[in-house]
Design a protein around this motif. Structure first.
Motif, PDB file in Angstrom:
ATOM      1  N   ARG A 168       0.737  -0.913  -0.081  1.00  0.00           N
ATOM      2  CA  ARG A 168       0.019  -0.036  -0.108  1.00  0.00           C
ATOM      3  C   ARG A 168       0.954   1.393   0.165  1.00  0.00           C
ATOM      4  N   HIS A 169       2.039   1.245   0.321  1.00  0.00           N
ATOM      5  CA  HIS A 169       2.945   2.223   0.464  1.00  0.00           C
ATOM      6  C   HIS A 169       3.923   2.123  -0.643  1.00  0.00           C
ATOM      7  N   LYS A 170       4.488   3.579  -1.153  1.00  0.00           N
ATOM      8  CA  LYS A 170       5.406   3.560  -2.164  1.00  0.00           C
ATOM      9  C   LYS A 170       6.644   2.892  -1.775  1.00  0.00           C
ATOM     10  N   SER A 171       7.026   3.273  -0.461  1.00  0.00           N
ATOM     11  CA  SER A 171       8.161   2.700  -0.324  1.00  0.00           C
ATOM     12  C   SER A 171       8.459   1.212  -0.034  1.00  0.00           C
ATOM     13  N   GLY A 172       7.075   0.653   0.190  1.00  0.00           N
ATOM     14  CA  GLY A 172       7.090  -0.727   0.243  1.00  0.00           C
ATOM     15  C   GLY A 172       7.371  -1.257   1.563  1.00  0.00           C
ATOM     16  N   VAL A 173       6.990  -0.440   2.589  1.00  0.00           N
ATOM     17  CA  VAL A 173       6.960  -0.689   3.953  1.00  0.00           C
ATOM     18  C   VAL A 173       6.068  -0.229   4.709  1.00  0.00           C
ATOM     19  N   ALA A 174       5.720  -0.677   5.940  1.00  0.00           N
ATOM     20  CA  ALA A 174       4.656  -0.151   6.830  1.00  0.00           C
ATOM     21  C   ALA A 174       5.216  -0.247   8.310  1.00  0.00           C
ATOM     22  N   LEU A 175       5.089   1.165   8.782  1.00  0.00           N
ATOM     23  CA  LEU A 175       5.807   1.140  10.020  1.00  0.00           C
ATOM     24  C   LEU A 175       4.781   0.805  11.364  1.00  0.00           C
ATOM     25  N   ARG A 176       5.165   0.399  12.342  1.00  0.00           N
ATOM     26  CA  ARG A 176       4.097   0.191  13.754  1.00  0.00           C
ATOM     27  C   ARG A 176       4.607   1.209  14.524  1.00  0.00           C
ATOM     28  N   GLU A 211      19.926  16.392   3.080  1.00  0.00           N
ATOM     29  CA  GLU A 211      21.114  15.528   2.177  1.00  0.00           C
ATOM     30  C   GLU A 211      21.341  14.262   2.983  1.00  0.00           C
ATOM     31  N   GLU A 212      21.305  14.815   4.552  1.00  0.00           N
ATOM     32  CA  GLU A 212      21.881  13.524   5.245  1.00  0.00           C
ATOM     33  C   GLU A 212      20.957  12.735   5.661  1.00  0.00           C
ATOM     34  N   ILE A 213      19.675  12.594   5.138  1.00  0.00           N
ATOM     35  CA  ILE A 213      18.823  11.717   5.677  1.00  0.00           C
ATOM     36  C   ILE A 213      19.043  10.213   5.229  1.00  0.00           C
ATOM     37  N   ASN A 214      18.224   9.227   5.707  1.00  0.00           N
ATOM     38  CA  ASN A 214      18.279   7.827   5.364  1.00  0.00           C
ATOM     39  C   ASN A 214      17.761   7.561   3.893  1.00  0.00           C
ATOM     40  N   THR A 215      17.938   6.208   3.447  1.00  0.00           N
ATOM     41  CA  THR A 215      17.647   6.068   2.337  1.00  0.00           C
ATOM     42  C   THR A 215      16.568   4.933   2.252  1.00  0.00           C
ATOM     43  N   LYS A 225      15.064  -0.886   3.491  1.00  0.00           N
ATOM     44  CA  LYS A 225      14.866  -2.214   3.173  1.00  0.00           C
ATOM     45  C   LYS A 225      15.678  -3.269   4.043  1.00  0.00           C
ATOM     46  N   LYS A 226      16.848  -2.538   4.333  1.00  0.00           N
ATOM     47  CA  LYS A 226      17.754  -3.366   5.486  1.00  0.00           C
ATOM     48  C   LYS A 226      16.997  -3.776   6.603  1.00  0.00           C
ATOM     49  N   MET A 227      16.295  -2.833   7.260  1.00  0.00           N
ATOM     50  CA  MET A 227      15.508  -2.894   8.494  1.00  0.00           C
ATOM     51  C   MET A 227      14.462  -4.126   8.304  1.00  0.00           C
ATOM     52  N   LEU A 228      13.782  -3.860   7.142  1.00  0.00           N
ATOM     53  CA  LEU A 228      12.791  -5.004   6.887  1.00  0.00           C
ATOM     54  C   LEU A 228      13.261  -6.288   6.908  1.00  0.00           C
ATOM     55  N   GLU A 229      14.420  -6.300   5.949  1.00  0.00           N
ATOM     56  CA  GLU A 229      15.340  -7.790   6.339  1.00  0.00           C
ATOM     57  C   GLU A 229      15.419  -8.398   7.563  1.00  0.00           C
ATOM     58  N   LEU A 230      15.699  -7.335   8.282  1.00  0.00           N
ATOM     59  CA  LEU A 230      16.145  -7.847   9.555  1.00  0.00           C
ATOM     60  C   LEU A 230      15.014  -7.959  10.677  1.00  0.00           C
TER      61      LEU A 230
END
Lengths: 340, 560
Positions: free
Chosen positions: B521-529, B543-547, B552-557
């Motif tokens: 449902r989300h463009k980024s492919g993740v949903a946060l709780r 410019e210094e924000i996360n990518t 996706k790495k967090m999703l993996e973990l």
């Protein structure tokens, strides 16, 4: 052809008359609609205002070159005919009528259509182009008659007294404070005021305005004198240690913004009274119609909604960005000394 | 002020016929006044006084409804907000867009309509119909057609004052939320009826119908009828703020994993099975898994536990269960894809006896015997985490995220099972949230206390040289910070889409969240709780924000 009034980065400018109205940057010639600090700024070479505004400008801006005139007393600046007309917002507040080569523009400044008995009764002025404020330019803002609100305030004061509490009413020191003062003077003689309101009160009474007597809150006053009585204080004092001496107290904020619960909750007020010095939705609409203007420019407030609505009603309207007020906040006052 | 003045004032107030004393108010007016007082007051004692005053003066039938409403038993919504908006716009002859514009400024549709519809000049100050009249009409409306609904609503708007209209709309749209905890209401009731707060709390929980229950029955001094389904009020914990080592001897404490599911009670009485959620919803039908308990559980048993997505001995990501919670009917497919289990925490009733006063150790022993006897794979004891020192427990806590747990619960072994959120004996000790730095890209005005302020934000992370939105967050800033961001939004908005403004991507915030899951449902492919703003990174540039790769790495973990 150049417009009679142009919108510049210094403020509303009349090129033919070479003057500005309520400029937000220093200029040579400024016409001031009223003495609130977002409309009357320091640093101009020359100020033109209503007689009743002048003492307030002197208090707030210090010594400058001021000229004052009465309502409906036209003067000429170059070939431009300029006159002031009651705006009903606060004491001395005026609309500015500018006529050049038969074309009439009116700048409303801030205005309210209900006569508060102090500020002079608002008069709509016929014109070709009307520049109107829109602080409360949404239909949710419909004021109750002031007598009803005053009665609510007195009622609230009474219940505070029954509960042994002091009533602290928060009101702008110039304008609202005097209205509230008149309203509560009906029920009590002992009204205490914050230093900022005291200063305004002094200037106004010296200038010949008749206002109920007030007592200035000073550190020498024993705390017991406030008990069950009324204190009027400006918004800048709300929530500061200055208030502690009134405990136990209840805070009532007098402002048009109190119309909406959320705003009242955000301000942590015990009570909110939607008492405003601005026109409500109906007041704005009626005024625009009464001016007969073919073109309306909408400034500070809900410009986009109000101008869109006017256009749909067949009145050509556009939005103008000004630096009056914060977009949706009431006029921010000069940082006023709390006296201590 | 002198006495004379005070007397004069009194007389003045009386001659003006001010309605200070409550009994002269109409039922709806009294209720509107209560809601106003509860909404404005910031002090618990003032709220308590307002409730006591209400329960002292209100019509008994109205009181029952207020108890029901404040304990989450709202009438079902019979009209939607589009209908209300349309009818209101029609009534007062305003374009719909202007009504919407007003709504986005007020932040509450009920209040917007209350403000827009003009008050009748001749509205009587003291008459008016009682609250229960309107609520009962709402129940009738469930079967009514659209025209009947509209007629009733327009007529009610007309006869009510603005303040009454606000509560009317709130009830009608079933969006009532008052700043009153159930505990506070119970305390207020305890001041006017001769019952202990814990007894009142128990009486007003469970499955009773305000339409057919009267006040005397509900809160009579003798229990006249027994409701077998009635759950106990839940005992809830605060987050621990101090060092755990200050809790004293580790041996006095029991540690369990803290689970992120649906806290619930399983009740078997009179040979019937009831499943309750903490929100006091009866959810028996939503978990057919548990029907086996009806035969297996002994009668007179109440278990407190957590309903979790559970398969093959493993707790799954809560996101799995969320897919079936909202559904009216649970399908076979749902049951396969999102199977539910129960982790039992506590035993509140055994053999029909309330055992909440026993110590946790005693209750746990009884619970272990009960659960072990059941031999059902989807009913598990919430495992106890053994530890000898606080240091050791601190290390163990680090493993929580690997098993889809939120951290630890610490419970004093000698503790009784209390009512509501209490300090002292139970604490939750959650693991630190996950965080990510993001830039604000959209803003929208908030509701309630935040009306007319831009406080609802959408955030984005970098995706190459583009930005991709991944979450909204509404909380975590102070009032002062919200005011600053609001001013920034007003100065830096690029475009306006209805209520939403696109904002120059400049402000960086650290977003904290409890979990992450894949989502289409989300463009980024993740949903946060539970995303929220943990702080405003004024020290960071966009410019210094996360990518999106970081996400996706967090999703993996953690997104299993």
């Amino acid at each position: 052809m150049a417009q009679v009034i142009e919108f510049t980065d210094k403020g509303l400018y009349c090129p033919a008359g070479q003057f500005y109205i309520d400029p937000w940057k220093p200029v040579d010639k400024a016409i001031i609609t009223h003495a609130h600090s977002d409309h009357a700024r320091p640093g101009n070479q020359y100020y033109l205002c209503h007689h009743d505004t002048k003492p307030m400008l002197q208090l707030r801006l210090g010594d400058h070159h001021y000229q004052s005139i009465g309502w409906n007393e036209p003067i000429y600046m170059n070939e431009v005919k300029v006159s002031l007309h009651p705006a009903g917002h606060i004491i001395g507040s005026s609309q500015v009528r500018v006529e050049y080569k038969g074309e009439v523009w009116v700048v409303s400044g801030d205005y309210k259509t209900e006569d508060d008995g102090i500020s002079g009764a608002f008069e709509p002025v016929r014109c070709n182009t009307f520049i109107t404020e829109s602080t409360f330019g949404l239909p949710i803002y419909n004021w109750k008659p002031q007598e009803t609100i005053y009665s609510d305030i007195r009622h609230w004061v009474h219940s505070n007294q029954l509960a042994g509490k002091t009533s602290v009413l928060i009101a702008y020191s110039l304008g609202k404070a005097q209205r509230v003062l008149n309203a509560v003077a009906e029920v009590t003689g002992n009204i205490f005021v914050h230093g900022a309101i005291w200063n305004t009160h002094q200037v106004l009474t010296q200038a010949g305005h008749v206002l109920p007597a007030v007592i200035r809150v000073t550190p020498e006053l024993p705390k017991e004198v406030f008990k069950g009585n009324i204190v009027i204080a400006p918004p800048s004092a709300d929530g500061t240690p200055w208030m502690k001496r009134f405990a136990p107290y209840s805070v009532g904020i007098c402002s048009g913004w109190m119309q909406v619960r959320g705003h009242q909750r955000r301000r942590n007020a015990d009570a909110g009274f939607a008492l405003s010095d601005h026109a409500d939705w109906k007041g704005l609409l009626e005024t625009v119609k009464a001016t007969g203007a073919e073109k309306v420019f909408v400034t500070h407030g809900f410009q986009s909604a109000f101008s869109r609505y006017l256009n749909e009603q067949g009145i050509a309207a556009g939005e103008v960005k000004t630096e009056f007020g914060a977009e949706e906040e009431e006029a921010v006052e000069n940082p006023e000394k709390t006296d201590e | 002020m002198s006495n004379t003045n005070q007397n004069e004032l009194k007389t003045l107030a009386e001659t003006r016929n001010h309605t200070i004393t409550a009994p002269t108010l109409g039922g709806m007016q009294l209720f509107a006044q209560l809601v106003q007082q509860l909404g404005m007051s910031t002090k618990t004692n003032d709220k308590l006084d307002a409730l006591v005053n209400y329960f002292t003066h209100a019509d008994p039938k109205d009181k029952v409804w207020v108890i029901a409403l404040f304990s989450g038993r709202r009438p079902r919504r019979t009209v939607n907000s589009t209908q209300l908006q349309t009818w209101c716009a029609e009534l007062i002859n305003l374009p719909l867009w202007l009504l919407e514009e007003s709504y986005h400024t007020v932040g509450d549709l009920s209040e917007t309509i209350a403000l827009l519809v003009p008050e009748r000049a001749d509205t009587p100050a003291t008459a008016g119909k009682p609250l229960h009249y309107y609520v009962e009409q709402f129940l009738q409306l469930e079967k009514a057609d659209e025209q009947e609904k509209k007629t009733f609503i327009l007529q009610s708007w007309d006869e009510l004052t603005s303040k009454e209209r606000f509560v009317f709309n709130k009830l009608l749209s079933s969006t009532f939320r008052v700043g009153v905890s159930q505990g506070l209401m119970v305390n207020a009731l305890a001041k006017i009826v001769q019952l202990e707060p814990s007894v009142i709390a128990h009486r007003i929980s469970g499955n009773w119908d305000p339409a057919t229950t009267n006040f005397e029955e509900l809160l009579s001094e003798q229990d006249i009828s027994f409701d077998y389904s009635k759950p106990y009020p839940f005992y809830l914990a605060y987050a621990i703020e101090e060092e755990v080592s200050n809790l004293g001897e580790p041996a006095e404490w029991q540690a369990e994993w803290k689970w992120d599911g649906i806290r619930g009670q399983i009740i078997k009485r009179d040979n019937q099975l009831f499943v309750w959620s903490r929100g006091e919803d009866l959810i028996t039908g939503k978990f057919p898994e548990f029907s086996a308990l009806q035969a297996k559980l002994p009668d007179g048993v109440v278990i407190d536990g957590e309903i979790l997505p559970y398969r093959d001995g493993q707790v799954l990501n809560f996101n799995v269960l969320q897919t079936r919670i909202g559904r009216k009917n649970v399908t076979k497919k749902n049951l396969q894809e999102a199977p539910a289990g129960l982790f039992a925490y506590d035993l509140l009733e055994l053999g029909g006896q309330d055992i909440r006063h026993l110590s946790l150790s005693e209750r746990r022993t009884a619970l272990e015997i009960l659960i072990n006897d059941l031999q059902l794979p989807f009913i598990q004891l919430s495992p106890i985490v053994d530890f000898n020192s606080w240091d050791q427990l601190t290390q163990l806590r680090e493993q929580a995220r690997n098993i889809n747990s939120e951290g630890l619960m610490l419970k004093r072994k000698s503790s009784a099972y209390l009512v509501g959120r209490k300090r002292g004996d139970w604490w939750k000790w959650k693991i630190d949230p996950l965080t990510i730095d993001a830039v604000m890209v959209y803003a929208q005005k908030g509701a309630g206390r935040r009306s007319n302020l831009y406080t609802d934000y959408t955030f984005a992370v970098k995706d190459g040289d583009k930005l991709v939105t991944f979450t909204k967050a509404y909380s975590g800033l102070t009032d002062k910070e919200f005011a600053q961001v609001d001013a920034f939004v007003k100065r830096n908005s690029i475009e306006k889409f209805g209520p939403v403004r696109t904002v120059k991507p400049e402000l960086v915030f650290e977003i904290a969240f409890e979990g992450i899951a894949a989502s289409n449902r989300h463009k980024s492919g993740v949903a946060l709780r539970f995303p929220r703003i943990s702080r405003w990174r004024t020290d960071k540039k966009p410019e210094e924000i996360n990518t999106v790769e970081d996400l996706k790495k967090m999703l993996e973990l953690y997104g299993k």
